[in-house]
Write an enzyme that holds these catalytic residues in place. Sequence first.
Site, short mmCIF file in Angstrom:
data_model
loop_
_atom_site.label_atom_id
_atom_site.label_comp_id
_atom_site.label_asym_id
_atom_site.label_seq_id
_atom_site.Cartn_x
_atom_site.Cartn_y
_atom_site.Cartn_z
N THR A 135 -8.09 51.09 -8.43
CA THR A 135 -8.37 52.11 -9.57
C THR A 135 -8.16 53.49 -8.94
OG1 THR A 135 -10.42 52.45 -8.52
CG2 THR A 135 -10.42 50.70 -10.12
N ASN A 195 -22.57 51.72 -13.37
CA ASN A 195 -21.15 51.50 -12.83
C ASN A 195 -20.52 52.88 -12.21
OD1 ASN A 195 -18.32 50.39 -12.34
ND2 ASN A 195 -18.04 51.88 -13.94
N TYR A 234 -21.48 59.17 -0.15
CA TYR A 234 -21.42 58.03 -0.67
C TYR A 234 -22.02 56.86 -0.26
CZ TYR A 234 -18.48 54.44 -3.12
OH TYR A 234 -18.10 53.12 -4.02
N ILE A 278 -23.25 50.84 -20.48
CA ILE A 278 -22.50 50.75 -19.45
C ILE A 278 -21.97 52.11 -19.05
CG2 ILE A 278 -20.32 49.69 -18.42
CD1 ILE A 278 -20.48 47.83 -20.93
N LYS A 315 -25.10 54.79 -2.09
CA LYS A 315 -24.94 53.20 -2.25
C LYS A 315 -26.07 52.43 -1.54
CE LYS A 315 -21.45 53.41 -5.10
NZ LYS A 315 -21.57 52.96 -6.61
P1 NAP Z 1 -13.08 55.22 -11.10
O1 NAP Z 1 -12.03 54.42 -11.36
O2 NAP Z 1 -13.09 56.47 -10.33
O3 NAP Z 1 -13.98 55.17 -12.35
C1 NAP Z 1 -15.25 55.92 -12.20
C2 NAP Z 1 -15.98 56.06 -13.55
O4 NAP Z 1 -17.16 56.75 -13.38
C3 NAP Z 1 -15.12 56.91 -14.51
O5 NAP Z 1 -15.24 56.16 -15.79
C4 NAP Z 1 -15.79 58.07 -14.66
O6 NAP Z 1 -15.76 58.83 -15.93
C5 NAP Z 1 -17.51 57.88 -14.51
N1 NAP Z 1 -17.97 59.13 -13.73
C6 NAP Z 1 -17.85 59.69 -12.53
N2 NAP Z 1 -18.45 60.93 -12.55
C7 NAP Z 1 -19.12 60.78 -13.65
C8 NAP Z 1 -20.24 61.83 -14.14
N3 NAP Z 1 -20.38 62.92 -13.73
N4 NAP Z 1 -20.70 61.44 -15.44
C9 NAP Z 1 -20.50 60.24 -16.23
N5 NAP Z 1 -19.53 59.51 -15.66
C10 NAP Z 1 -18.77 59.53 -14.44
O7 NAP Z 1 -14.12 54.28 -10.22
P2 NAP Z 1 -14.06 52.67 -10.03
O8 NAP Z 1 -13.22 52.35 -8.74
O9 NAP Z 1 -13.91 51.92 -11.20
O10 NAP Z 1 -15.41 52.32 -9.50
C11 NAP Z 1 -16.59 51.69 -10.30
C12 NAP Z 1 -17.72 51.67 -9.43
O11 NAP Z 1 -17.24 50.79 -8.36
C13 NAP Z 1 -18.17 52.83 -8.75
O12 NAP Z 1 -19.54 52.83 -8.71
C14 NAP Z 1 -17.74 52.65 -7.27
O13 NAP Z 1 -18.60 53.54 -6.24
C15 NAP Z 1 -17.76 51.25 -6.97
N6 NAP Z 1 -16.67 50.79 -6.24
C16 NAP Z 1 -15.59 51.01 -6.18
C17 NAP Z 1 -14.56 50.19 -5.31
C18 NAP Z 1 -12.94 50.51 -5.40
O14 NAP Z 1 -12.48 50.14 -4.52
N7 NAP Z 1 -12.61 51.22 -6.60
C19 NAP Z 1 -15.28 49.85 -4.09
C20 NAP Z 1 -16.51 49.63 -4.10
C21 NAP Z 1 -17.16 50.02 -4.88
P3 NAP Z 1 -15.53 60.35 -16.32
O15 NAP Z 1 -14.63 60.77 -15.23
O16 NAP Z 1 -14.78 60.22 -17.58
O17 NAP Z 1 -16.96 60.84 -16.25
#
Ligand code: NAP
Length: 252
Positions: free
Chosen positions: A191, A87, A154, A6, A158
């Site tokens: 988030t 993810n 972005y 993951i 996607k």
């Molecule tokens: P988040 O809270 O910002 O968390 C993002 C995660 O990705 C963190 O664990 C971060 O870990 C990791 N990450 C980012 N850059 C990285 C890198 N260079 N190397 C390794 N890990 C990296 O995001 P979230 O809202 O949970 O989003 C999860 C997924 O859902 C994403 O794919 C996002 O595009 C998608 N999504 C989110 C939303 C929303 O409303 N939140 C809506 C549609 C889609 P580190 O910073 O520790 O590396």
Amino acid sequence: MKYFIITGTSRGLGEDVARQLIAEDHQIFCIARQQNQKLLEMAQNQANRLINVAFDLNELTEVESMLEGLFAGIDLESAEGFYLINNAGTLDPIKPVGKAESAAVIRNINVNQLAPMLLTSAFVRLTNTARCQRRVVNVSSGAGRKPYEGWSSYCAAKAAIDMFTRCVALESKLEENPIEILAFGPGVMDTAMQAGIRSTNIDDFVQLQKFLDLKRNGKLLTTELVAGVLIKLLFADDFPQGEYIDVYSLMA
Ligand code: NAP
């Protein structure tokens, strides 16, 4: 033993997916730049079958060898399932394309698009002789289907992941040992990513007010709920091969 890889487990959706998958017969590899101590502690009672892998997915040339390292100790013959959940994601740069710095655009495409593609490719290779279930879930976004001002990198990444998912599913029809793969839209979740959107300058993101209102009106989904839906889909008997599945369609 079922094996789970993951990405993006240090917070948000990835953290909740990993937390809900903790079980004695599950080995979980958690990939993010920051280690998640909470997850480690939670897994302590389950024979420590959770490993934090500190890795920057922007480092594309290291992705394959990193995954090879994780598979080094795994017995493919006795494994009961392999699951890759791509993810990790980043929205930055949030600004019109003319204002976006090259380095930020490159990082966005690397993390959102190329890293999941390379991980999927290595995952298919490394598990090819396994005779158990092999599934990939690519966490995508409605933004891959609907354009937003200020989110061009972005949205493009996607959209590319959705098409990549469809192609891999098509290829798998030709395989003797097919991989299963889908793209998952997690909806608008409460988030750090959403907090980042709300702290953007309106000049860089004209739809700012819409996202401030979503938060104010309690319209954001919890990662706990979305993780539960994702995991149900991950193990579904009728796995929707190659499709984009939106969380809201499963909540209706
Ligand atoms: P988040 O809270 O910002 O968390 C993002 C995660 O990705 C963190 O664990 C971060 O870990 C990791 N990450 C980012 N850059 C990285 C890198 N260079 N190397 C390794 N890990 C990296 O995001 P979230 O809202 O949970 O989003 C999860 C997924 O859902 C994403 O794919 C996002 O595009 C998608 N999504 C989110 C939303 C929303 O409303 N939140 C809506 C549609 C889609 P580190 O910073 O520790 O590396």
